[in-house]
Write a protein that holds these residues in place. Structure first.
Motif, PDB file in Angstrom:
ATOM      1  N   VAL A 182       0.876  -1.162   0.000  1.00 47.86           N
ATOM      2  CA  VAL A 182       0.000   0.000   0.000  1.00 47.86           C
ATOM      3  C   VAL A 182       0.916   1.215   0.000  1.00 47.86           C
ATOM      4  CG1 VAL A 182      -1.791   1.291   1.227  1.00 47.86           C
ATOM      5  CG2 VAL A 182      -1.834  -1.233   1.211  1.00 47.86           C
ATOM      6  N   ILE A 183       0.819   1.993  -1.048  1.00 52.89           N
ATOM      7  CA  ILE A 183       1.708   3.132  -1.252  1.00 52.89           C
ATOM      8  C   ILE A 183       0.971   4.422  -0.918  1.00 52.89           C
ATOM      9  CG2 ILE A 183       3.174   4.351  -2.911  1.00 52.89           C
ATOM     10  CD1 ILE A 183       3.969   1.368  -2.251  1.00 52.89           C
ATOM     11  N   GLU A 184       1.508   5.158   0.029  1.00 53.09           N
ATOM     12  CA  GLU A 184       0.960   6.474   0.353  1.00 53.09           C
ATOM     13  C   GLU A 184       1.494   7.483  -0.655  1.00 53.09           C
ATOM     14  OE1 GLU A 184       1.268  10.001   3.706  1.00 53.09           O
ATOM     15  OE2 GLU A 184       2.072   8.030   4.179  1.00 53.09           O
ATOM     16  N   ILE A 185       0.604   8.331  -1.152  1.00 51.01           N
ATOM     17  CA  ILE A 185       0.990   9.387  -2.087  1.00 51.01           C
ATOM     18  C   ILE A 185       0.599  10.719  -1.456  1.00 51.01           C
ATOM     19  CG2 ILE A 185       0.748  10.309  -4.422  1.00 51.01           C
ATOM     20  CD1 ILE A 185      -0.538   7.510  -5.129  1.00 51.01           C
ATOM     21  N   GLN A 186       1.565  11.539  -1.131  1.00 49.85           N
ATOM     22  CA  GLN A 186       1.264  12.857  -0.594  1.00 49.85           C
ATOM     23  C   GLN A 186       0.820  13.763  -1.740  1.00 49.85           C
ATOM     24  OE1 GLN A 186       1.215  14.333   2.608  1.00 49.85           O
ATOM     25  NE2 GLN A 186       1.115  12.176   3.166  1.00 49.85           N
ATOM     26  N   ARG A 187      -0.445  14.154  -1.721  1.00 49.72           N
ATOM     27  CA  ARG A 187      -1.013  15.003  -2.764  1.00 49.72           C
ATOM     28  C   ARG A 187      -1.063  16.444  -2.259  1.00 49.72           C
ATOM     29  NH1 ARG A 187      -1.881  11.303  -6.784  1.00 49.72           N
ATOM     30  NH2 ARG A 187      -3.120   9.505  -6.214  1.00 49.72           N
ATOM     31  N   PRO A 188      -0.583  17.389  -3.052  1.00 50.32           N
ATOM     32  CA  PRO A 188      -0.675  18.791  -2.642  1.00 50.32           C
ATOM     33  C   PRO A 188      -2.140  19.183  -2.462  1.00 50.32           C
ATOM     34  CG  PRO A 188       0.704  18.546  -4.598  1.00 50.32           C
ATOM     35  CD  PRO A 188       0.050  17.223  -4.358  1.00 50.32           C
ATOM     36  N   SER A 189      -2.444  19.792  -1.333  1.00 52.90           N
ATOM     37  CA  SER A 189      -3.818  20.211  -1.070  1.00 52.90           C
ATOM     38  C   SER A 189      -3.821  21.364  -0.073  1.00 52.90           C
ATOM     39  CB  SER A 189      -4.638  19.050  -0.507  1.00 52.90           C
ATOM     40  OG  SER A 189      -5.902  19.510  -0.080  1.00 52.90           O
ATOM     41  N   PRO A 190      -4.523  22.446  -0.402  1.00 49.46           N
ATOM     42  CA  PRO A 190      -4.623  23.543   0.552  1.00 49.46           C
ATOM     43  C   PRO A 190      -5.561  23.214   1.714  1.00 49.46           C
ATOM     44  CG  PRO A 190      -5.920  24.030  -1.395  1.00 49.46           C
ATOM     45  CD  PRO A 190      -5.191  22.739  -1.665  1.00 49.46           C
ATOM     46  N   LYS A 191      -6.382  22.170   1.566  1.00 56.09           N
ATOM     47  CA  LYS A 191      -7.377  21.837   2.587  1.00 56.09           C
ATOM     48  C   LYS A 191      -7.037  20.595   3.402  1.00 56.09           C
ATOM     49  CE  LYS A 191     -11.417  23.787   0.271  1.00 56.09           C
ATOM     50  NZ  LYS A 191     -12.765  23.488  -0.224  1.00 56.09           N
ATOM     51  N   ALA A 242      -5.563   3.607   7.027  1.00 57.09           N
ATOM     52  CA  ALA A 242      -6.902   3.014   7.007  1.00 57.09           C
ATOM     53  C   ALA A 242      -7.038   2.030   5.843  1.00 57.09           C
ATOM     54  CB  ALA A 242      -7.966   4.111   6.919  1.00 57.09           C
ATOM     55  N   VAL A 243      -6.418   2.335   4.715  1.00 57.14           N
ATOM     56  CA  VAL A 243      -6.433   1.411   3.579  1.00 57.14           C
ATOM     57  C   VAL A 243      -5.722   0.107   3.962  1.00 57.14           C
ATOM     58  CG1 VAL A 243      -5.531   1.018   1.238  1.00 57.14           C
ATOM     59  CG2 VAL A 243      -6.685   3.164   1.795  1.00 57.14           C
ATOM     60  N   CYS A 244      -4.599   0.212   4.643  1.00 59.79           N
ATOM     61  CA  CYS A 244      -3.881  -0.997   5.086  1.00 59.79           C
ATOM     62  C   CYS A 244      -4.768  -1.861   5.973  1.00 59.79           C
ATOM     63  CB  CYS A 244      -2.609  -0.615   5.842  1.00 59.79           C
ATOM     64  SG  CYS A 244      -1.288   0.076   4.832  1.00 59.79           S
ATOM     65  N   LEU A 245      -5.393  -1.232   6.967  1.00 57.64           N
ATOM     66  CA  LEU A 245      -6.264  -1.996   7.862  1.00 57.64           C
ATOM     67  C   LEU A 245      -7.471  -2.540   7.110  1.00 57.64           C
ATOM     68  CD1 LEU A 245      -6.844  -3.075  10.667  1.00 57.64           C
ATOM     69  CD2 LEU A 245      -8.020  -0.916  11.177  1.00 57.64           C
ATOM     70  N   GLY A 246      -8.018  -1.758   6.192  1.00 53.28           N
ATOM     71  CA  GLY A 246      -9.155  -2.228   5.407  1.00 53.28           C
ATOM     72  C   GLY A 246      -8.798  -3.450   4.573  1.00 53.28           C
ATOM     73  N   LEU A 247      -7.615  -3.439   3.959  1.00 58.76           N
ATOM     74  CA  LEU A 247      -7.189  -4.592   3.155  1.00 58.76           C
ATOM     75  C   LEU A 247      -6.928  -5.803   4.046  1.00 58.76           C
ATOM     76  CD1 LEU A 247      -6.464  -5.892   0.484  1.00 58.76           C
ATOM     77  CD2 LEU A 247      -4.201  -4.809   0.643  1.00 58.76           C
ATOM     78  N   LEU A 248      -6.295  -5.585   5.169  1.00 60.30           N
ATOM     79  CA  LEU A 248      -6.042  -6.665   6.121  1.00 60.30           C
ATOM     80  C   LEU A 248      -7.357  -7.299   6.560  1.00 60.30           C
ATOM     81  CD1 LEU A 248      -4.013  -8.146   8.045  1.00 60.30           C
ATOM     82  CD2 LEU A 248      -4.468  -6.315   9.662  1.00 60.30           C
ATOM     83  N   ASN A 249      -8.319  -6.476   6.964  1.00 61.93           N
ATOM     84  CA  ASN A 249      -9.605  -7.001   7.429  1.00 61.93           C
ATOM     85  C   ASN A 249     -10.401  -7.647   6.302  1.00 61.93           C
ATOM     86  OD1 ASN A 249      -9.299  -6.474  10.137  1.00 61.93           O
ATOM     87  ND2 ASN A 249     -10.230  -4.451  10.023  1.00 61.93           N
TER      88      ASN A 249
END
Length: 193
Positions: A99-108, A120-127
């Motif tokens: 599971v690769i985290e991608i830091q996306r530029p976002s002002p919010k 959360a994606v890691c835990l979701g895939l595990l579960n």
């Protein structure tokens, strides 16, 4: 009143990761893996940035990752035992999903919220894997935090990092239950009585 789902709650209260070294063949096929990835991608994602992606790693890719461990920057100066231990998660596996985290530029959306979403994606895939009857384990390890390893072995960009390797396979040995947190000791109630 809410509509309860007692089976789902029971699953979450009794779920148990399976040690990666105890996972064997068979592993999920592509068709069996797609629903698990789909479930994982339903993780909380403030701003709909999708600050994550998947890399499915089969045997040849895992061999390549294992071979890259001793050559990465973090391995320099480590003893053979530490390097062998880091290689073991790739050597023992038949299938893993990075599971690769991608830091996306976002002002919010702050970077930390994107990191939480990837977790959360890691835990979701595990579960999802466990719920589908597979054995599964979420691992990382020092190579996954080494820029040279993730750049050279996984072709990640500077904006990407490994949130986790989710190992999935057939459970060959049931682990014993381990102690769980004491909810009373870790919970503070600050509600109106």
């Amino acid at each position: 009143m809410p509509a309860p789902n007692p089976e789902a709650l029971e699953f979450l209260q009794t779920r148990r990761s399976r040690p990666a070294k105890t996972l064997g063949l068979p592993v999920p096929t592509r068709a069996q893996l797609i629903p698990l990835l789909t479930a994982a991608a339903r993780a909380p994602d403030h701003g709909k940035l999708e600050p994550w992606r998947f890399i499915v790693l089969g045997r040849a890719a895992l061999d390549r990752l294992s071979a890259a461990v001793p050559t990465c920057d973090a391995a320099q100066g480590l003893d053979d035992k530490a390097i062998a231990k880091a290689r073991k998660q790739f050597d023992d596996a038949a299938l893993a999903v990075a599971v690769i985290e991608i830091q996306r530029p976002s002002p919010k959306i702050p970077a930390i919220e994107q990191t939480y979403s990837a977790g959360a994606v890691c835990l979701g895939l595990l579960n999802a894997a466990l719920a589908a009857g597979w054995g599964a384990n979420w691992l990382s390890g020092w190579p996954s935090h080494d820029r040279s390893f993730i750049r050279d072995a996984l072709n990640l960009t500077e904006a990407e990092r490994v949130a986790g390797f989710i190992h999935i396979g057939t459970e060959t040995d049931t682990p014993p239950e381990r102690p769980r947190p004491d909810i009373d000791a870790i919970t503070t109630w600050d509600v109106d009585a």
